[in-house]
Design a protein around this motif. Structure first.
Motif, mmCIF file in Angstrom:
data_model
loop_
_atom_site.group_PDB
_atom_site.id
_atom_site.type_symbol
_atom_site.label_atom_id
_atom_site.label_comp_id
_atom_site.label_asym_id
_atom_site.label_seq_id
_atom_site.Cartn_x
_atom_site.Cartn_y
_atom_site.Cartn_z
ATOM 1 N N MET A 285 0.583 -0.860 0.459
ATOM 2 C CA MET A 285 0.327 -0.443 0.136
ATOM 3 C C MET A 285 0.549 1.746 0.172
ATOM 4 O O MET A 285 0.540 2.097 -0.653
ATOM 5 C CB MET A 285 -1.183 0.153 1.269
ATOM 6 N N PRO A 286 2.132 1.169 0.217
ATOM 7 C CA PRO A 286 2.783 2.325 1.532
ATOM 8 C C PRO A 286 2.952 2.996 -0.933
ATOM 9 O O PRO A 286 3.126 4.393 -1.045
ATOM 10 C CB PRO A 286 4.364 2.559 1.249
ATOM 11 N N THR A 287 3.755 1.683 -1.806
ATOM 12 C CA THR A 287 3.921 1.817 -2.870
ATOM 13 C C THR A 287 2.994 2.348 -3.762
ATOM 14 O O THR A 287 2.844 3.117 -4.459
ATOM 15 C CB THR A 287 4.803 0.920 -3.783
ATOM 16 N N HIS A 288 1.914 2.372 -3.129
ATOM 17 C CA HIS A 288 0.584 2.160 -4.258
ATOM 18 C C HIS A 288 0.438 4.073 -4.073
ATOM 19 O O HIS A 288 0.093 4.763 -4.979
ATOM 20 C CB HIS A 288 -0.508 1.757 -3.730
ATOM 21 N N VAL A 289 0.377 4.160 -3.207
ATOM 22 C CA VAL A 289 0.387 5.084 -2.481
ATOM 23 C C VAL A 289 0.889 6.618 -3.045
ATOM 24 O O VAL A 289 0.616 7.692 -3.793
ATOM 25 C CB VAL A 289 -0.293 5.909 -0.737
ATOM 26 N N ILE A 325 5.916 5.706 8.125
ATOM 27 C CA ILE A 325 7.470 5.619 7.637
ATOM 28 C C ILE A 325 8.253 4.964 6.237
ATOM 29 O O ILE A 325 8.902 5.673 5.689
ATOM 30 C CB ILE A 325 7.907 5.163 9.088
ATOM 31 N N HIS A 326 7.462 4.229 5.894
ATOM 32 C CA HIS A 326 8.512 3.212 4.687
ATOM 33 C C HIS A 326 7.502 4.657 3.498
ATOM 34 O O HIS A 326 8.526 4.636 2.462
ATOM 35 C CB HIS A 326 6.752 1.897 4.564
ATOM 36 N N LEU A 327 6.133 4.849 3.851
ATOM 37 C CA LEU A 327 5.995 5.473 2.455
ATOM 38 C C LEU A 327 7.044 6.389 2.383
ATOM 39 O O LEU A 327 7.137 7.017 1.413
ATOM 40 C CB LEU A 327 4.666 6.240 2.548
ATOM 41 N N GLU A 328 7.296 7.478 3.184
ATOM 42 C CA GLU A 328 8.043 8.625 3.197
ATOM 43 C C GLU A 328 9.320 8.496 2.527
ATOM 44 O O GLU A 328 10.238 9.417 2.235
ATOM 45 C CB GLU A 328 8.843 9.065 5.091
ATOM 46 N N GLU A 329 10.609 7.195 2.779
ATOM 47 C CA GLU A 329 11.154 6.480 2.784
ATOM 48 C C GLU A 329 11.424 6.138 0.916
ATOM 49 O O GLU A 329 11.706 6.237 0.061
ATOM 50 C CB GLU A 329 11.669 5.285 3.238
ATOM 51 N N ARG A 334 12.138 8.637 -4.420
ATOM 52 C CA ARG A 334 12.612 9.201 -5.827
ATOM 53 C C ARG A 334 12.474 10.077 -5.693
ATOM 54 O O ARG A 334 12.093 10.606 -7.295
ATOM 55 C CB ARG A 334 10.386 8.684 -6.111
ATOM 56 N N GLY A 335 13.028 11.248 -4.502
ATOM 57 C CA GLY A 335 13.510 12.609 -5.791
ATOM 58 C C GLY A 335 12.636 13.393 -5.128
ATOM 59 O O GLY A 335 12.615 14.638 -4.952
ATOM 60 N N VAL A 336 11.394 13.071 -4.015
ATOM 61 C CA VAL A 336 10.366 13.977 -3.738
ATOM 62 C C VAL A 336 11.143 14.432 -1.874
ATOM 63 O O VAL A 336 11.250 13.607 -0.966
ATOM 64 C CB VAL A 336 8.691 13.072 -3.560
#
Ligand code: NAD
Length: 416
Positions: A285-289, A325-329, A334-336
């Motif tokens: 899900m973090p990757t999907h978001v 925290i995974h989403l942030e990583e 990805r350079g965001v």
């Protein structure tokens, strides 16, 4: 009864206090000197409703005494951590060390109870061989079993008393001894069974919830493709008297639901297919978001995302295994540029308590956790600080109208 509780964290300390407050003399043992020092002063280092008052009471009455090593007792309760390794295997070193530590003290007629959430077979294949090095026979000379914990942080003292409980013994006599012990404060039912069944019950309870959430998350992805609102689908499905679909979200965190299913997968990797798939679905899900954020911010140079809420559940400061925290990583890789704001997490590097600073020059506000403060976000004021007005709600928590009135372009997880 003299009871020795090994591991005084979120589970062990409230349990020790309950026994101490119900007619027992309790020795609380922990390897962390900070825990012992605080407890000796009648204080606690963890946050839990009502716990400081209860600790103060039982320590001042001399019914709970903190020590760094176990000592002889009638009952030993092990409540140490059972984490997973990087490669998703159970790390049983704390249970092993705690059991070894009991060897010099266990004597004939004693009862040893594992409370830590553990893979099937921990009692009979890990603990019993260690304890039998004493020369005594488990189930004959001493009693052993597993009684898992079902409490929710914030409500631990209340749930310890009122929840139904499982008493899993190596033998039926072991189960009966465990059940008799907890009866001193448990008002819920206590169900006697064998230790392996008790171990799998605990893991299955959290796995059930993980699979249900994975189903909701899969539906969310399907609804995005079909241009249907998943939250409306789930709301209406749950009007069925026998349906209760959980809520989708940016992933599953915490030290229970995101961990326990792996204990089943490691035991039976070729059979636990659905369990494994649910885990990987929730972990996706973090990757999907992040992918949805990428499509919202397509073409934006040097994008900045503000994550609102980084804990694994609302209105707490607990970030263990948090999907945010995974989403942030993922976003950073990805350079965001990412600003993480959380009103509950104080003094953690990389997480700000200043919402204005977090929103400044941002291209997107992402609601990660439904902390109550986020119900009333001031979109007018936030919009003025931002470079672009995008809002993405992963929890279906915020009324989008004020955001749209303030000129925000709004996105909802599970809806295209
Ligand atoms: N916290 C919950 O809500 C919850 C709910 C259900 C089940 N559980 C399970 O209960 C177990 C304990 O969880 P927790 O949240 O209380 O953990 P925790 O990290 O809060 O506390 C564990 C304590 O054990 C101590 N410890 C470790 N090894 C020791 C040893 N050899 N001797 C003495 N002390 C030792 C640590 O210093 C720590 O204070 C885990 O298996 C967990 O999965 C937790």
């Amino acid at each position: 009864m003299k009871i020795c509780v090994i591991g005084l964290g979120y589970i062990g300390l409230p349990t020790a206090c309950m026994f101490a407050d119900h007619g027992n003399y309790v020795i609380g043992v922990d390897k962390n000197p900070a825990v012992i020092e605080a407890l000796s002063r009648g204080e606690v280092i963890i946050e839990e409703n009502g716990l400081p008052e209860l600790v103060k009471k039982v320590v001042s009455e001399g019914k709970l005494v903190a020590k760094s090593e176990p000592e002889e007792a009638d009952v030993f309760i092990i409540s140490v951590p059972t984490p997973i390794t990087e490669d998703k295997h159970s790390d049983m070193k704390y249970v092993e060390a705690a059991t070894e530590g009991l060897l010099p003290y266990v004597k004939k007629g004693d009862l040893v109870i594992l409370e830590s959430t553990s893979p099937v077979g921990t009692v009979d294949t890990l603990m019993v061989p260690i304890l039998e090095k004493s020369g005594m026979k488990a189930g004959v000379d001493f009693y052993v079993g597993h009684s898992p914990e079902r409490v929710i942080p914030g409500q631990i003292l209340n749930e310890l008393v009122n929840n139904n409980r499982i008493a899993g013994g190596l033998t039926p006599e072991c189960a009966r001894k465990i059940s008799d012990l907890y009866k001193c404060f448990v008002k819920g039912e206590i169900y006697e069974t064998d230790a392996r069944t008790a171990e799998l019950c605990k893991l299955s309870e959290n796995t059930f919830r993980d699979i249900n959430i994975a189903f909701a998350n899969e539906l969310a992805k399907i609804c995005e493709r079909l241009n249907i609102n998943v939250w409306e689908v789930i709301r209406l499905c749950n009007k069925h008297p026998r349906v209760n679909i959980h809520q989708p979200g940016p992933g599953v965190g915490g030290h229970c639901i995101a961990v326990d299913p792996w204990f089943i997968v490691e035991k039976e990797p070729t059979l636990a297919n659905m369990i494994h798939l649910a885990r990987t679905t929730n972990d996706s899900m973090p990757t999907h978001v992040a992918d949805r954020i990428a499509s919202i911010l397509e073409g934006v140079e040097d994008p900045k995302v503000t994550i609102l809420g980084v804990t694994y559940k609302p209105d707490v400061d607990d970030m263990r295994e948090s999907p945010l925290i995974h989403l942030e990583e993922i976003l950073r890789n990805r350079g965001v540029r990412v600003a993480a704001y959380d009103p509950f997490v104080i003094g953690k590097p990389g997480i700000t308590n200043d919402l204005e600073e977090a929103a400044k020059d941002s291209d997107l506000l992402l609601l990660g956790v439904h902390h109550h403060q986020f119900k009333t976000l001031d979109f007018e004021a936030l919009g003025k600080l931002m470079r672009r007005k995008n809002f993405f709600d992963t929890r279906n928590f915020v009324d989008m109208e004020p955001a749209m009135n303030a000129g925000f372009s709004c996105t909802l997880l599970g809806k295209n």
